[in-house]
Write an enzyme that holds these catalytic residues in place. Structure first.
Site, PDB file in Angstrom:
ATOM      1  N   LYS A 455       0.816  -1.215   0.000  1.00 43.31           N
ATOM      2  CA  LYS A 455       0.000   0.000   0.000  1.00 43.31           C
ATOM      3  C   LYS A 455       0.859   1.280   0.000  1.00 43.31           C
ATOM      4  CE  LYS A 455      -4.018  -2.261   2.029  1.00 43.31           C
ATOM      5  NZ  LYS A 455      -5.040  -2.259   3.098  1.00 43.31           N
ATOM      6  N   HIS A 563      -1.905  -6.329   1.082  1.00 44.00           N
ATOM      7  CA  HIS A 563      -3.214  -6.912   0.773  1.00 44.00           C
ATOM      8  C   HIS A 563      -2.973  -8.155  -0.085  1.00 44.00           C
ATOM      9  CE1 HIS A 563      -7.328  -7.323  -0.690  1.00 44.00           C
ATOM     10  NE2 HIS A 563      -6.867  -7.286  -1.929  1.00 44.00           N
TER      11      HIS A 563
END
Length: 589
Positions: A455, A563
């Site tokens: 991220k 993720h």
């Protein structure tokens, strides 16, 4: 201590040229175990040698020795080869050679030669004219120039550029390379250091856009290959040539000309020439200069040369159900103590086809159907093992295929140690060759690809740390790109939660900067990546999984660093959405 003393008495130690020359003065037969200093003599045959010594009782004409190839000039051709080699010296003449710890064959060879020697000494037969086995390989002049003295192989370094990797052209290129008979020794998707890029592409340094080109190559992952070209530098090909009509009239229009196949020799194309013929050279750049190739190997694959010299291999190993259930921990300890690294392991109930493959040595035995049923009804344990000469070493450690032979010739083998009594067979299986090992590993541990994301809040330094952790965990970074996850792009990745109330908060975090999105490949990749990520909340991760990526790099539940896809369908869908051949950014790049 007493056991060690007996071994020294049984096998004389030869570790210099002078001692080798003295050994050749022995009368009768000397059986020599040729070994490497880093590998050591073959343990599996020592029990057989003691048995032969005791049974034949020929102190005057039967001798055993171990010879260190590294220290003996005569044995230089056996250096850097871990496979056991046994030489048979008869009155100073090397008359036979056996490769591999083949106990029955060694037993037969020693017994026959001693029997002949007895008859010769007794005057019952005339000494045969044995052909001496040459120990020195051809000279460099005879072999011609080679880039690597140890194997006579030609190596190339090939770089498939980042834009081609994004478009998955590397898959096509690798298929073409192997189809032509070249061997991909090792491959890795990596960020190339700027120093390597400038050096590799130094011939382009005068171009006005060279700096932009360097920036482009270093900004994404390239697929780097070490490729070898073994064997003949000429290839034999079939051509059709007009058949001779000397004894006949010219063929009429209705019969047509006759052609016959003719085999001709043609110089093998270099890798660069082949890629140009295949119209993929614009995506893949090749270096074939030996000294430069060696330099790049040292920089990008520092362990490769050691792995080649030591013949580091992978092999498939299987524990049959009975030993797996009763002795798994003991066997795993032996495997580790023998220098194997366990790369992958899992429990498995074999299908009938799989069971037939691992029990094929017993298909003519009357108990075969019972064995097959037993293998298909109970769990086995399957592993991927790594070490020098792994294929042959594991076979040697397993021992003979049946228990009777194991007790007679290899009592220290796993077969003899872990005999269970249900079936008179070896309770272990191993790949028969390096090529078979590759096929079997891919079959039993098929690679899987998952989606991974780093991220925006993760710093550049932390990114590099995470990428290093990913590589060390055995993942291949198959695809990688930087992406700004504005709503349009974010919906390609987070399509499962676009209707959720908290999606707006997710978008705010994702749109704050550039994310790094990847396709990661290895066996069981989805579960493994989720385990490495840890719980979604970094605070929870610090308690339950302190070594996880979210525990180390996460800030809060939205800025939790990484993720990943939750299942194979999601992974395939996102990868297809994000990494497409018609991606305008890729084409522009």
């Amino acid at each position: 201590m007493a056991s060690k003393k007996r071994e020294v008495q049984l096998q004389s130690v030869i570790n210099s040229q002078n001692l080798w020359d003295e050994m050749l003065l022995n009368k009768g037969l000397t059986v020599i175990d040729v070994y490497q200093a880093w590998c050591g003599p073959c343990k599996a045959v020592q029990a057989l040698f003691r048995k032969l010594k005791n049974e034949l009782n020929e102190d005057e004409i039967l001798h055993f020795a171990v010879a260190e190839a590294d220290s003996i000039v005569t044995l230089q051709s056996f250096r850097d080869k871990c496979e056991p080699v046994f030489l048979f010296s008869l009155n100073g003449k090397i008359v036979a050679k056996i490769q591999g710890a083949n106990a029955p064959l060694i037993n037969k060879k020693v017994t026959n030669l001693i029997e002949e020697e007895r008859k010769i000494v007794a005057g019952e037969m005339i000494r045969p004219q044995y052909t001496e086995i040459p120990l020195v390989e051809q000279s460099d002049e005879e072999l011609g120039e080679s880039q690597y003295d140890n194997a006579g192989e030609i190596f190339y370094i090939a770089i498939i550029k980042p834009n081609a990797v994004l478009r998955r052209k590397n898959i096509e290129i690798k298929e073409k390379i192997t189809k032509e008979g070249f061997i991909i020794e090792i491959q890795d998707n990596m960020f190339l250091p700027e120093e390597v890029v400038r050096n590799f592409y130094s011939h382009l340094a005068d171009q006005p856009d060279f700096e932009d080109f360097v920036s482009f190559v270093t900004s994404g992952i390239s697929c780097v290959l070490i490729i070898s070209q073994e064997g003949e530098h000429e290839v034999i090909q079939e051509e059709l040539q007009l058949q001779s009509e000397t004894d006949e009239e010219e063929p009429s229009e209705d019969t047509g000309a006759k052609f016959a196949p003719v085999m001709t020799k043609k110089k093998r194309d270099s890798l660069q020439e082949y890629l140009e013929r295949q119209h993929v050279s614009e995506f893949c750049d090749v270096e074939d200069n030996a000294s430069k190739v060696s330099m790049y190997i040292d920089m990008l694959f520092p362990d490769f040369k050691t792995m080649k010299i030591k013949n580091i291999q992978r092999t498939l190993a299987l524990l049959f159900p009975e030993v797996y259930e009763e002795k798994k921990d003991d066997i795993l300890n032996i495997i580790r103590n023998e220098g194997f690294t366990i790369l992958m392991q899992r429990q498995i109930v074999l299908s009938e086809e799989e069971a037939r493959t691992v029990t094929k040595d017993y298909e003519n035995e009357e108990y075969f159907n019972s064995l097959l049923s037993y293998m298909c009804s109970n769990a086995s344990y399957i592993l991927v093992l790594l070490r020098e000469n792994a294929v042959d070493y594991w076979k040697e450690l397993m021992g003979p295929t049946n228990v009777e032979e194991a007790y007679a010739y290899s009592p220290e083998s796993l077969c003899a140690q872990f005999f269970t009594g249900t079936f008179p067979i070896n309770q272990f299986y191993g790949s028969s060759s390096k090529a078979e090992a590759k096929k079997e590993i891919e079959y039993f541990f098929p690679p899987q690809t998952t989606l991974a994301l780093i991220k925006p809040h993760v710093t550049k330094e932390q990114r590099m740390e995470i990428l290093k952790i990913i590589k060390e965990a055995g993942f291949e970074i198959s695809l990688l790109k930087e992406i700004h996850l504005i709503p349009e792009n974010a919906s390609k990745v987070y399509f499962k939660i676009t209707g959720k109330d908290f999606y707006k908060s997710v978008l705010e975090v994702l749109s704050s900067g550039m994310s790094l999105i990847m396709a990661l490949t290895k066996w069981n990749a989805i579960a493994e990546w989720r385990r490495m990520m840890g719980p979604a909340d970094p605070e929870e991760a610090k308690l339950l999984s302190p070594g996880s990526l979210r525990a180390k790099y996460g800030v809060d539940i939205l800025r939790n660093a990484v993720h990943g896809a939750s299942n194979l369908s999601e992974a395939e869908s996102v990868i297809s959405n994000v990494f497409t051949e018609d991606n305008s950014e890729d084409e522009e790049q």
